[in-house]
Design an enzyme around this catalytic site. Structure first.
Site, PDB file in Angstrom:
ATOM      1  N   ASP A 122      -4.512  -6.138  12.231  1.00 20.31           N
ATOM      2  CA  ASP A 122      -3.302  -6.385  11.449  1.00 20.31           C
ATOM      3  C   ASP A 122      -2.221  -7.073  12.270  1.00 20.31           C
ATOM      4  O   ASP A 122      -2.344  -7.248  13.477  1.00 20.31           O
ATOM      5  CB  ASP A 122      -2.761  -5.069  10.870  1.00 20.31           C
ATOM      6  CG  ASP A 122      -2.842  -3.906  11.855  1.00 20.31           C
ATOM      7  OD1 ASP A 122      -2.695  -4.144  13.070  1.00 20.31           O
ATOM      8  OD2 ASP A 122      -3.059  -2.760  11.422  1.00 20.31           O
ATOM      9  N   ASN A 160      -0.431   9.724   7.413  1.00 22.10           N
ATOM     10  CA  ASN A 160      -0.849   9.878   6.016  1.00 22.10           C
ATOM     11  C   ASN A 160      -2.309   9.472   5.810  1.00 22.10           C
ATOM     12  O   ASN A 160      -2.763   9.316   4.679  1.00 22.10           O
ATOM     13  CB  ASN A 160       0.055   9.063   5.088  1.00 22.10           C
ATOM     14  CG  ASN A 160       0.019   7.566   5.385  1.00 22.10           C
ATOM     15  OD1 ASN A 160      -0.723   7.105   6.252  1.00 22.10           O
ATOM     16  ND2 ASN A 160       0.825   6.801   4.656  1.00 22.10           N
ATOM     17  N   HIS A 163      -3.769   6.639   6.911  1.00 19.03           N
ATOM     18  CA  HIS A 163      -4.072   5.217   6.781  1.00 19.03           C
ATOM     19  C   HIS A 163      -4.840   4.701   7.986  1.00 19.03           C
ATOM     20  O   HIS A 163      -4.718   5.222   9.101  1.00 19.03           O
ATOM     21  CB  HIS A 163      -2.807   4.382   6.523  1.00 19.03           C
ATOM     22  CG  HIS A 163      -1.900   4.198   7.703  1.00 19.03           C
ATOM     23  ND1 HIS A 163      -0.597   4.643   7.713  1.00 19.03           N
ATOM     24  CD2 HIS A 163      -2.081   3.592   8.898  1.00 19.03           C
ATOM     25  CE1 HIS A 163      -0.024   4.319   8.855  1.00 19.03           C
ATOM     26  NE2 HIS A 163      -0.913   3.687   9.597  1.00 19.03           N
ATOM     27  N   GLU A 188      -2.715   1.861   3.197  1.00 15.34           N
ATOM     28  CA  GLU A 188      -1.998   3.076   2.831  1.00 15.34           C
ATOM     29  C   GLU A 188      -2.765   3.846   1.746  1.00 15.34           C
ATOM     30  O   GLU A 188      -3.708   3.319   1.141  1.00 15.34           O
ATOM     31  CB  GLU A 188      -0.598   2.710   2.333  1.00 15.34           C
ATOM     32  CG  GLU A 188       0.246   1.917   3.328  1.00 15.34           C
ATOM     33  CD  GLU A 188       0.809   2.763   4.463  1.00 15.34           C
ATOM     34  OE1 GLU A 188       0.444   3.944   4.575  1.00 15.34           O
ATOM     35  OE2 GLU A 188       1.628   2.234   5.232  1.00 15.34           O
TER      36      GLU A 188
END
Length: 234
Positions: free
Chosen positions: A62, A128, A130, A135
């Site tokens: 990313d 969370n 990810h 996400e």
């Protein structure tokens, strides 16, 4: 899913080095790489090692939208200063955070990934659950896309910026489907803030609400965790 418990992140880097060594010995030539605080000890071990990546290719997960390669907060800059300058690869690929046409950049990076199937994919995990910037709710067959970051992810990454307001709101990220296409996956997690995510990934149901849980369905995953991150495993 093989889980390796270590005392701390420094020992985690040493264990990760063994995975890279074995992958190279077995013919791996394309490495999917990650950024952030988690893999830093791994990169230190790789730099200090005698491993040779000069015939290898890297494909990064990313990049922030809006940051150029010379911005100290960009992932391009991160990779150069922590690994590439000391351990040159034949070729390095990252999304272009300054691309004028986001749709064209998504298409370009999808082509890069299609042309360079990953042998070993390095991952961290968000609080969370990810992976990359995929996400909760991300499609399990997803490809590269421009993603709006959640408030929790922005908050977690704010420690790298002078102000939380400086954290980019968007990023380009490899999709879950492309992560799952790697021949082998190595995921690292350190610290108690990752304990819930690791427990959900390893012991919980496979659900889009915990993107990393899909790794339960991959045939070759190694997870390196310190005692704090492993604290809630069954």
């Amino acid at each position: 899913m093989k889980v390796i418990r270590v005392a701390n992140e420094n020992d985690g880097g040493k264990e990760a080095l063994k995975v890279f060594e074995a992958a190279l010995a077995n013919g791996a030539r394309t490495f999917g790489l990650a950024t952030g605080g988690t893999p830093e000890t791994t990169y230190k071990e790789l730099v200090a090692s005698d491993l040779d990546f000069s015939r290898c290719t890297s494909v990064n997960l990313d990049e922030y939208v809006g940051l150029g390669p010379d911005d100290p907060q960009s992932y391009n800059y991160y990779m150069r200063t922590r690994l590439f300058d000391a351990k040159p690869f034949k070729a390095n690929y990252l999304p272009d955070g300054l691309a004028a046409d986001p749709d064209a950049e998504v298409a370009r990076y999808n082509e890069v990934i299609a042309a360079h199937p990953v042998d070993l994919q390095l991952l961290g995990i968000g609080r969370n659950g990810h992976i990359g910037f995929n996400e909760p709710g991300s499609p399990v067959d997803g490809k590269v896309r421009k993603i709006k970051l959640t408030e929790s992810t922005i908050e977690a990454n704010a420690r790298y910026f002078d102000n939380e307001a400086d954290v980019p709101q968007y990023a380009y990220s490899m999709g879950i489907g492309q992560i799952m296409a790697a021949k082998q996956i190595l995921l690292e997690a350190f610290g108690d803030k990752k304990a819930d995510a690791i427990a959900a990934m390893v012991d919980g149901p496979v659900t889009p609400e915990v993107p990393a849980s899909i790794l339960q369905r991959h045939p070759n995953v190694t997870v390196i965790v310190d005692e704090a991150a492993a604290a809630k495993l069954k």
